[in-house]
Motif scaffolding. Structure first.
Motif, PDB file in Angstrom:
ATOM      1  N   TYR A  59      43.401  39.369  71.147  1.00 48.95           N
ATOM      2  CA  TYR A  59      42.561  39.194  72.334  1.00 48.95           C
ATOM      3  C   TYR A  59      42.552  40.453  73.208  1.00 48.95           C
ATOM      4  O   TYR A  59      43.443  41.294  73.144  1.00 48.95           O
ATOM      5  CB  TYR A  59      42.964  37.964  73.150  1.00 48.95           C
ATOM      6  CG  TYR A  59      44.336  37.983  73.784  1.00 48.95           C
ATOM      7  CD1 TYR A  59      44.595  38.699  74.950  1.00 48.95           C
ATOM      8  CD2 TYR A  59      45.387  37.225  73.248  1.00 48.95           C
ATOM      9  CE1 TYR A  59      45.839  38.683  75.555  1.00 48.95           C
ATOM     10  CE2 TYR A  59      46.638  37.193  73.839  1.00 48.95           C
ATOM     11  CZ  TYR A  59      46.863  37.930  74.991  1.00 48.95           C
ATOM     12  OH  TYR A  59      48.100  37.928  75.580  1.00 48.95           O
ATOM     13  N   TYR A  60      41.492  40.534  74.006  1.00 44.51           N
ATOM     14  CA  TYR A  60      41.256  41.656  74.917  1.00 44.51           C
ATOM     15  C   TYR A  60      41.401  41.167  76.356  1.00 44.51           C
ATOM     16  O   TYR A  60      41.041  40.035  76.691  1.00 44.51           O
ATOM     17  CB  TYR A  60      39.843  42.198  74.681  1.00 44.51           C
ATOM     18  CG  TYR A  60      39.243  42.984  75.832  1.00 44.51           C
ATOM     19  CD1 TYR A  60      39.568  44.330  76.033  1.00 44.51           C
ATOM     20  CD2 TYR A  60      38.328  42.381  76.702  1.00 44.51           C
ATOM     21  CE1 TYR A  60      38.999  45.051  77.071  1.00 44.51           C
ATOM     22  CE2 TYR A  60      37.752  43.099  77.741  1.00 44.51           C
ATOM     23  CZ  TYR A  60      38.093  44.430  77.926  1.00 44.51           C
ATOM     24  OH  TYR A  60      37.525  45.132  78.962  1.00 44.51           O
ATOM     25  N   VAL A  61      41.918  42.044  77.220  1.00 46.23           N
ATOM     26  CA  VAL A  61      42.043  41.764  78.656  1.00 46.23           C
ATOM     27  C   VAL A  61      41.379  42.908  79.413  1.00 46.23           C
ATOM     28  O   VAL A  61      41.725  44.078  79.211  1.00 46.23           O
ATOM     29  CB  VAL A  61      43.524  41.659  79.079  1.00 46.23           C
ATOM     30  CG1 VAL A  61      43.629  41.180  80.519  1.00 46.23           C
ATOM     31  CG2 VAL A  61      44.315  40.740  78.151  1.00 46.23           C
ATOM     32  N   LEU A  81      38.018  32.710  79.867  1.00 45.15           N
ATOM     33  CA  LEU A  81      38.440  32.925  78.487  1.00 45.15           C
ATOM     34  C   LEU A  81      37.193  32.887  77.612  1.00 45.15           C
ATOM     35  O   LEU A  81      36.621  31.820  77.357  1.00 45.15           O
ATOM     36  CB  LEU A  81      39.450  31.863  78.030  1.00 45.15           C
ATOM     37  CG  LEU A  81      39.868  31.928  76.552  1.00 45.15           C
ATOM     38  CD1 LEU A  81      40.399  33.316  76.189  1.00 45.15           C
ATOM     39  CD2 LEU A  81      40.927  30.860  76.238  1.00 45.15           C
ATOM     40  N   ASN A  82      36.740  34.066  77.226  1.00 44.50           N
ATOM     41  CA  ASN A  82      35.594  34.188  76.332  1.00 44.50           C
ATOM     42  C   ASN A  82      36.096  34.220  74.886  1.00 44.50           C
ATOM     43  O   ASN A  82      37.209  34.681  74.618  1.00 44.50           O
ATOM     44  CB  ASN A  82      34.827  35.481  76.624  1.00 44.50           C
ATOM     45  CG  ASN A  82      34.543  35.650  78.105  1.00 44.50           C
ATOM     46  OD1 ASN A  82      33.745  34.914  78.675  1.00 44.50           O
ATOM     47  ND2 ASN A  82      35.223  36.595  78.748  1.00 44.50           N
ATOM     48  N   VAL A  83      35.276  33.749  73.980  1.00 45.90           N
ATOM     49  CA  VAL A  83      35.686  33.698  72.583  1.00 45.90           C
ATOM     50  C   VAL A  83      34.580  34.276  71.707  1.00 45.90           C
ATOM     51  O   VAL A  83      33.407  33.917  71.853  1.00 45.90           O
ATOM     52  CB  VAL A  83      35.997  32.253  72.142  1.00 45.90           C
ATOM     53  CG1 VAL A  83      36.465  32.227  70.697  1.00 45.90           C
ATOM     54  CG2 VAL A  83      37.070  31.634  73.032  1.00 45.90           C
ATOM     55  N   LYS A 116      33.293  41.667  78.787  1.00 44.60           N
ATOM     56  CA  LYS A 116      33.228  40.580  79.765  1.00 44.60           C
ATOM     57  C   LYS A 116      34.514  40.540  80.597  1.00 44.60           C
ATOM     58  O   LYS A 116      35.571  40.993  80.154  1.00 44.60           O
ATOM     59  CB  LYS A 116      33.024  39.242  79.050  1.00 44.60           C
ATOM     60  CG  LYS A 116      31.675  39.120  78.347  1.00 44.60           C
ATOM     61  CD  LYS A 116      31.529  37.758  77.691  1.00 44.60           C
ATOM     62  CE  LYS A 116      30.162  37.629  77.016  1.00 44.60           C
ATOM     63  NZ  LYS A 116      29.065  37.651  78.012  1.00 44.60           N
ATOM     64  N   PRO A 117      34.440  39.990  81.787  1.00 41.86           N
ATOM     65  CA  PRO A 117      35.648  39.884  82.624  1.00 41.86           C
ATOM     66  C   PRO A 117      36.625  38.853  82.059  1.00 41.86           C
ATOM     67  O   PRO A 117      36.240  37.939  81.343  1.00 41.86           O
ATOM     68  CB  PRO A 117      35.099  39.446  83.981  1.00 41.86           C
ATOM     69  CG  PRO A 117      33.803  38.774  83.666  1.00 41.86           C
ATOM     70  CD  PRO A 117      33.237  39.482  82.482  1.00 41.86           C
ATOM     71  N   GLY A 118      37.896  39.021  82.405  1.00 38.07           N
ATOM     72  CA  GLY A 118      38.914  38.070  81.968  1.00 38.07           C
ATOM     73  C   GLY A 118      39.442  38.395  80.587  1.00 38.07           C
ATOM     74  O   GLY A 118      39.578  39.551  80.200  1.00 38.07           O
ATOM     75  N   PHE A 119      39.754  37.333  79.846  1.00 39.35           N
ATOM     76  CA  PHE A 119      40.245  37.459  78.481  1.00 39.35           C
ATOM     77  C   PHE A 119      39.082  37.238  77.510  1.00 39.35           C
ATOM     78  O   PHE A 119      38.208  36.409  77.750  1.00 39.35           O
ATOM     79  CB  PHE A 119      41.309  36.401  78.183  1.00 39.35           C
ATOM     80  CG  PHE A 119      42.648  36.631  78.835  1.00 39.35           C
ATOM     81  CD1 PHE A 119      43.767  36.938  78.072  1.00 39.35           C
ATOM     82  CD2 PHE A 119      42.811  36.514  80.213  1.00 39.35           C
ATOM     83  CE1 PHE A 119      45.009  37.130  78.648  1.00 39.35           C
ATOM     84  CE2 PHE A 119      44.051  36.696  80.814  1.00 39.35           C
ATOM     85  CZ  PHE A 119      45.147  37.008  80.023  1.00 39.35           C
ATOM     86  N   THR A 120      39.089  37.957  76.394  1.00 41.99           N
ATOM     87  CA  THR A 120      38.137  37.714  75.305  1.00 41.99           C
ATOM     88  C   THR A 120      38.926  37.681  74.008  1.00 41.99           C
ATOM     89  O   THR A 120      39.552  38.680  73.627  1.00 41.99           O
ATOM     90  CB  THR A 120      37.061  38.812  75.229  1.00 41.99           C
ATOM     91  OG1 THR A 120      36.354  38.863  76.473  1.00 41.99           O
ATOM     92  CG2 THR A 120      36.081  38.515  74.103  1.00 41.99           C
ATOM     93  N   ALA A 121      38.892  36.523  73.341  1.00 44.22           N
ATOM     94  CA  ALA A 121      39.714  36.325  72.142  1.00 44.22           C
ATOM     95  C   ALA A 121      38.843  36.266  70.898  1.00 44.22           C
ATOM     96  O   ALA A 121      37.714  35.770  70.928  1.00 44.22           O
ATOM     97  CB  ALA A 121      40.518  35.030  72.266  1.00 44.22           C
ATOM     98  N   LEU A 122      39.384  36.780  69.789  1.00 41.36           N
ATOM     99  CA  LEU A 122      38.752  36.598  68.492  1.00 41.36           C
ATOM    100  C   LEU A 122      39.150  35.227  67.945  1.00 41.36           C
ATOM    101  O   LEU A 122      40.297  34.792  68.111  1.00 41.36           O
ATOM    102  CB  LEU A 122      39.195  37.685  67.512  1.00 41.36           C
ATOM    103  CG  LEU A 122      38.908  39.129  67.919  1.00 41.36           C
ATOM    104  CD1 LEU A 122      39.356  40.083  66.807  1.00 41.36           C
ATOM    105  CD2 LEU A 122      37.433  39.334  68.232  1.00 41.36           C
ATOM    106  N   ALA A 123      38.203  34.554  67.275  1.00 39.13           N
ATOM    107  CA  ALA A 123      38.468  33.212  66.738  1.00 39.13           C
ATOM    108  C   ALA A 123      37.996  33.148  65.294  1.00 39.13           C
ATOM    109  O   ALA A 123      36.947  33.680  64.940  1.00 39.13           O
ATOM    110  CB  ALA A 123      37.754  32.152  67.568  1.00 39.13           C
TER     111      ALA A 123
END
Length: 595
Positions: free
Chosen positions: A268-270, A340-342, A189-196
């Motif tokens: 997190y991924y960028v 910011l996707n999680v 996905k675009p932007g940041f994707t973080a693990l939670a």
């Protein structure tokens, strides 16, 4: 109901254990062979605090590649922070991206990169100070894992499911997770994707917490992907409740039993388009004169409910530098509106091992982590297993009659016959003569240094819970420093040293155990250890131990500045050869008996 909950909890543990074991096996299959395009990372980037640390990291990685302990055919890069101001892991991220851009140019947009933050001097776990926290030993694998291998193993599933971009993580934590068979962690996905990770509210107060858009979700699965409305950095419990970050535990596979929980951050991924924005951000900020947090300062700017208010909140900042608020405001305006996707990993665990007490607990007492990760009590060592119950021994040779107390860790050591290690201690990189005894609850670590034109040995020692960062404003106030449960002044008296003779390296206005010149330099490893052990025992037992006249004393800080890395690695290699030979001898003798 309790029976059902216990059964579900056990099922979660088994899923976690199974998933982790499969990742480790998959990584082991990659060690020492050329990886195929798309099969693994294109670039493994590691950050270092300065040029000295960078050189140390590069040397160790080159040795690992030569010994085929890492996947081959990819780029391993180490980038040091620029000299001068501390810039934090956020600043390190920006500078690393700039250097990657200089190296790869337009090709950067096609690469899958993992960035592991490993800078700093590990003052809370000094056994990792000289060689680096990313090279902290972990009791599994053959050859023995260090944190570098473990991080790469636990993320081994990510590269094939990731669009070009950057995955940001740290060197001193462990994340375990499982997903259902039809679920895959994807970074697309675009932007940041973080693990939670689901965490107790108390953990949320010391981490980042996600305020999520979950209104459409009616069921909880092992893994979910959603969007984040707002990111909170080290919030109070009241703030978590007020912002809607607290959730009630529902049925499903959860790794914790708390009725209430929050989702906390880790990795997190960028995506590459956002990487370009971060490169523009560095140009906008110019030369950094303050610490930027890759989590608090980047992620708080994201999400539709993010506001600029956090930029003025310096409550969680160790030292507020000039320009910090202005830098944060520039970050906010440049990143605002970035998604910011999680990815919610509902059956996951987060472990931090950056302090001596954490390291001891997780490697010797934490039965949950032992099961989930498959940790061993004895890893790549030659010893009599009857003398090491309840402890952890790694890459060491222990002669007959040695004993290691419960809750202790021995790593990269050679212990003579009859050596006794107390309970809850860390003994690292030491050569110990036969019959010596190390007390309970201490840290003792030998280093090789270049001193007065030749190689020398220094053995530093502290209490496991001593605060090496705590400082006083001048040597005259050294009474305010505590070593091994006593004031530093009392320890000096036990060693028959005049208080006026105590000196500190570095900044004279910042006097701590880290830069106190307390540790003698000797020409050989055994004399260094024996003398420091006498000092340690005198301080612990309230006895006396006088140093030989004109003994040179150095600080832990100075040991790192003049460390002899080649000699320290040669000592480890000597242990490796000895352990391997003893294994062969044992196997040969077993074969003779069988015949």
């Amino acid at each position: 109901m309790d029976f059902i909950r216990d059964a579900m909890s056990q099922d979660c543990v088994q899923r976690l254990q199974s998933a982790t074991g499969e990742k480790l096996r998959r990584f082991d299959r990659l060690r020492g062979r050329e990886v195929q395009p798309g099969e693994f990372w294109d670039v493994v980037a590691v950050t270092a605090a300065d040029e000295n640390q960078r050189a140390a990291y590069e040397l160790q990685i080159s040795h690992k590649v030569a010994r085929k302990e890492l996947p081959l055919g990819i780029d391993y890069k180490v980038f040091s922070d620029p000299p001068g101001y501390k810039i934090g892991n956020g600043g390190s991220t920006l500078y690393t991206l700039q250097q990657l851009n200089d190296i790869y140019g337009k090709t950067l947009g096609k690469l899958r990169i993992i960035l592991i933050h490993a800078g700093g001097f590990s003052q809370r776990l000094p056994s990792a100070s000289a060689l680096g926290k990313i090279f902290t030993a972990v009791p599994l694998g053959d050859p023995l894992y260090q944190m570098l291998e473990l991080k790469l193993a636990l993320y081994v599933d990510f590269p094939p499911e990731m669009k070009p971009g950057l995955l940001v993580t740290c060197a001193d934590d462990i994340e375990l997770y499982s997903t259902a068979e039809d679920e895959v962690v994807r970074f697309n996905k675009p932007g940041f994707t973080a693990l939670a990770h689901p965490s107790p509210l108390s953990i949320g107060t010391t981490h980042g917490v996600f305020v999520l858009d979950l209104h459409e979700k009616s069921t909880i699965s092992e893994m979910q992907t959603t969007s984040c409305l707002h990111f909170l950095h080290k919030p109070s419990i009241d703030e978590m409740r007020d912002r809607g970050a607290v959730f009630k535990r529902q049925s499903g596979c959860f790794s914790l039993s708390d009725t209430e929980f929050v989702y906390t951050d880790s990795t997190y991924y960028v995506d590459f388009d956002t990487v370009k924005s971060l490169l523009n951000l560095l140009q906008e900020l110019g030369t950094l004169h303050c610490e930027i947090d890759a989590y608090g300062d980047f992620l708080q700017a994201l999400g539709p409910k993010a506001t600029i208010d956090y930029t003025n909140n310096t409550a969680n900042v160790t030292k507020e530098e000039t320009g910090l608020v202005e830098a944060r405001q520039k970050i906010f305006h440049l990143l605002k509106g970035t998604p910011l996707n999680v990815i919610l990993l509902n059956n996951s665990k987060f472990y931090h091992i950056g302090t001596a007490p954490e390291y001891l607990f997780h490697l010797t007492e934490d039965e949950a982590l032992r099961r989930e990760l498959g940790l061993l009590s004895c890893a790549f060592s030659a010893l009599d297993p009857e003398g090491v119950s309840g402890s952890c021994v790694m890459h060491s040779v222990l002669d007959p009659g040695c004993s290691v107390g419960a809750g202790s860790v021995v790593e990269f050591c050679r212990l003579g016959s009859g050596v006794s290690i107390g309970k809850g201690s860390i003994v690292s990189s030491c050569g110990v003569r036969a019959g010596l005894s190390v007390p309970d609850g201490v840290f003792i670590h030998s280093l090789c240094v270049n001193h007065r034109g030749r190689a020398g040995f220094v053995t530093v020692f502290f209490g496991v819970s001593d605060n090496l960062k705590h400082s006083v404003g001048a040597p005259a106030h050294a009474d305010g420093l505590t070593l091994l449960g006593s004031s530093l002044a009392e320890c000096l008296s036990r060693w028959q040293m005049e208080r006026e003779a105590l000196s500190f390296s570095g900044d004279a206005s910042c006097c701590s155990l880290w830069n106190a010149r307390l540790f003698p330099v000797f020409a050989d490893r055994h004399s260094s250890f024996s003398t420091s052990l006498e000092m340690l025992q005198a301080a612990a037992r309230r006895s006396t131990a006088a140093l030989p006249a004109d003994t040179a004393l150095v600080s832990m800080q100075e040991c790192l500045q003049c460390k002899n890395l080649e000699e320290m690695l040669a000592f480890r290699m000597g242990l490796c050869k000895d352990i391997t030979q003893r294994r062969l001898n044992t196997e040969s003798s077993r074969g003779d008996v069988a015949t």
